[in-house]
Design a protein around this motif. Structure first.
Motif, PDB file in Angstrom:
ATOM      1  N   LYS A   2      30.143  38.275  53.041  1.00  0.00           N
ATOM      2  CA  LYS A   2      28.878  38.624  52.379  1.00  0.00           C
ATOM      3  C   LYS A   2      28.274  37.435  51.645  1.00  0.00           C
ATOM      4  O   LYS A   2      27.186  37.517  51.105  1.00  0.00           O
ATOM      5  N   LEU A  17      29.322  36.336  48.900  1.00  0.00           N
ATOM      6  CA  LEU A  17      29.450  36.548  47.454  1.00  0.00           C
ATOM      7  C   LEU A  17      30.402  35.523  46.823  1.00  0.00           C
ATOM      8  O   LEU A  17      30.140  34.985  45.740  1.00  0.00           O
ATOM      9  N   THR A  42      37.318  45.589  44.716  1.00  0.00           N
ATOM     10  CA  THR A  42      36.307  45.327  43.678  1.00  0.00           C
ATOM     11  C   THR A  42      34.886  45.354  44.241  1.00  0.00           C
ATOM     12  O   THR A  42      33.952  45.783  43.560  1.00  0.00           O
ATOM     13  N   GLU A  72      40.990  36.719  53.543  1.00  0.00           N
ATOM     14  CA  GLU A  72      40.019  35.777  52.963  1.00  0.00           C
ATOM     15  C   GLU A  72      40.748  34.657  52.251  1.00  0.00           C
ATOM     16  O   GLU A  72      41.585  34.920  51.384  1.00  0.00           O
ATOM     17  N   GLN A  86      43.656  43.926  43.211  1.00  0.00           N
ATOM     18  CA  GLN A  86      43.284  44.909  42.183  1.00  0.00           C
ATOM     19  C   GLN A  86      41.808  45.238  42.291  1.00  0.00           C
ATOM     20  O   GLN A  86      41.030  44.446  42.820  1.00  0.00           O
TER      21      GLN A  86
END
Ligand SMILES: Cc1cc2nc3c(=O)[nH]c(=O)nc-3n(C[C@H](O)[C@H](O)[C@H](O)COP(=O)(O)O)c2cc1C
Ligand SMILES: Nc1ncnc2c1ncn2[C@@H]1O[C@H](COP(=O)(O)OP(=O)(O)OP(=O)(O)O)[C@@H](O)[C@H]1O
Length: 313
Positions: free
Chosen positions: A196, A198, A245, A256, A283
């Motif tokens: 994405k 991000l 997340t 990743e 997490q």
């Protein structure tokens, strides 16, 4: 190494005519036990002026018969070749699964490979419905003058090494055990896909590699890895999982990797990624700052790890 997918292609190759020493099995992962079997065949071939050969078969990735794959075909071929294999036969499973034990020995070993000796482990089975075992192999090979050498099972921590056990260790995140049983670091080389974007905005661009259907997967979590880019190894921090997340659409697992000492474009490439240690579970963080701190912490651990264990080839 010559690769054959049909019996006809093998029979047509005159270079097998001096006779082969043949290792038998599926060999997913080419682990330490497999290496012992293949090395025994290669040594026998060298000592007796024969060709070193492997008989295996191809299973579609959709098949669950052997469990998730530990390596792709290209990697399997590379390792086989490095062990000295000259003739590698891998017909599709459906072409050989109907052969009786007698037909397997006569058509594949005797007429195809002109085998003089064959090599396997204690647990080797063959022929239709895996009806043949080592004892039957000996009985069928003896009249044809083919020696059967059963290689003692290679052990790790008191139990035999097997592809099944390596898959279980991978699923448990026990990378040191996986690597010890493989006899080399566990690695993948899947194509880098667009994410994405991000991570880049947060200061940790990642290469995203997707496990194809049918491959054994590691436990979800964060790993110390290294990545080969343009012939050079770099420390990596890898998150494998569903990215709780930031996952708003229920996407599947991605692998990743943040490479702290590299910047550049790797989309479409297939860099090798080697796993060394599981650090922690993934997490669901409340903020992107916490996610960023987690990734940077993992990257620092990876760099420390490779400072302590200098990278070699
Ligand atoms: C070392 C590392 C650890 C990660 N740990 C987590 C995690 O604990 N939780 C999570 O939701 N995502 C985790 N991720 C995945 C990130 O959320 C993801 O890389 C980031 O959103 C960037 O995605 P993009 O490549 O699609 O831009 C981790 C990624 C890396 C590289
Ligand atoms: N630990 C081992 N030591 C020596 N030989 C082995 C060992 N494990 C398997 N072999 C032999 O290697 C060949 C390939 O075996 P196979 O592909 O079935 O591997 P495996 O590790 O037993 O797989 P799986 O766990 O999926 O049954 C066979 O001849 C088998 O007997």
């Amino acid at each position: 190494m010559k690769v054959y997918t049909t019996l006809q292609a093998l029979e047509a190759d005159l270079t097998v005519s001096r006779g082969c020493s043949v290792a038998l099995g599926f060999f997913d992962g080419v682990h330490l036990g497999h290496q012992a079997v293949i090395r025994a065949a290669a040594t026998d071939a060298a000592e007796n002026g024969r060709s070193a050969a492997v008989f295996t078969f191809q299973l579609p990735l959709s098949s669950t018969m052997k469990g998730g794959r530990l390596q792709d075909e290209a990697e399997k071929h590379r390792v086989m070749e490095s062990l000295g294999v000259e003739h590698y036969m891998e017909p599709p499973f459906e072409d050989v699964c109907g052969l009786s034990p007698e037909e397997f020995v006569d058509q594949i070993l005797h007429r195809g490979f002109k085998a003089r000796a064959v090599f396997c482990g204690d647990n080797f089975t063959f022929g239709k419905k895996a009806a043949g075992n080592v004892e039957m192999l000996r009985q069928l090979c003896a009249p044809l003058g083919i020696r059967v050498q059963v290689v003692p099972m290679t052990q790790y921590q008191g139990a035999p090494v097997s592809s099944t056990r390596i898959r279980a260790a991978l699923a448990a995140g026990d990378i040191p055990a996986v690597n010890a049983m493989l006899g080399r670091p566990y690695r993948i080389g899947f194509a880098v896909r667009h994410g994405k974007g991000l991570g880049r905005t947060l200061g940790f661009p990642t290469i995203n590699q997707i496990y194809p259907e049918g491959f054994a997967q590691p436990k979800y979590g964060i790993y110390i890895t290294r990545v080969k880019v343009n012939g050079q190894w770099y420390a990596g921090a890898t998150g494998f999982g569903t990215r709780p997340t930031v996952n708003t659409t229920g996407e599947g697992a991605t692998c990743e990797t943040f490479i702290p000492d590299f910047s550049g474009q790797l989309y479409g490439e297939e860099p090798e990624l080697e796993f060394y240690e599981y650090i922690a579970p993934s997490q669901k963080f409340d903020t992107l700052e916490e996610l960023t701190a987690c990734v940077n912490g993992a990257a620092a651990k990876a760099k420390e790890y490779f400072a302590r264990h200098p990278m070699d080839e």
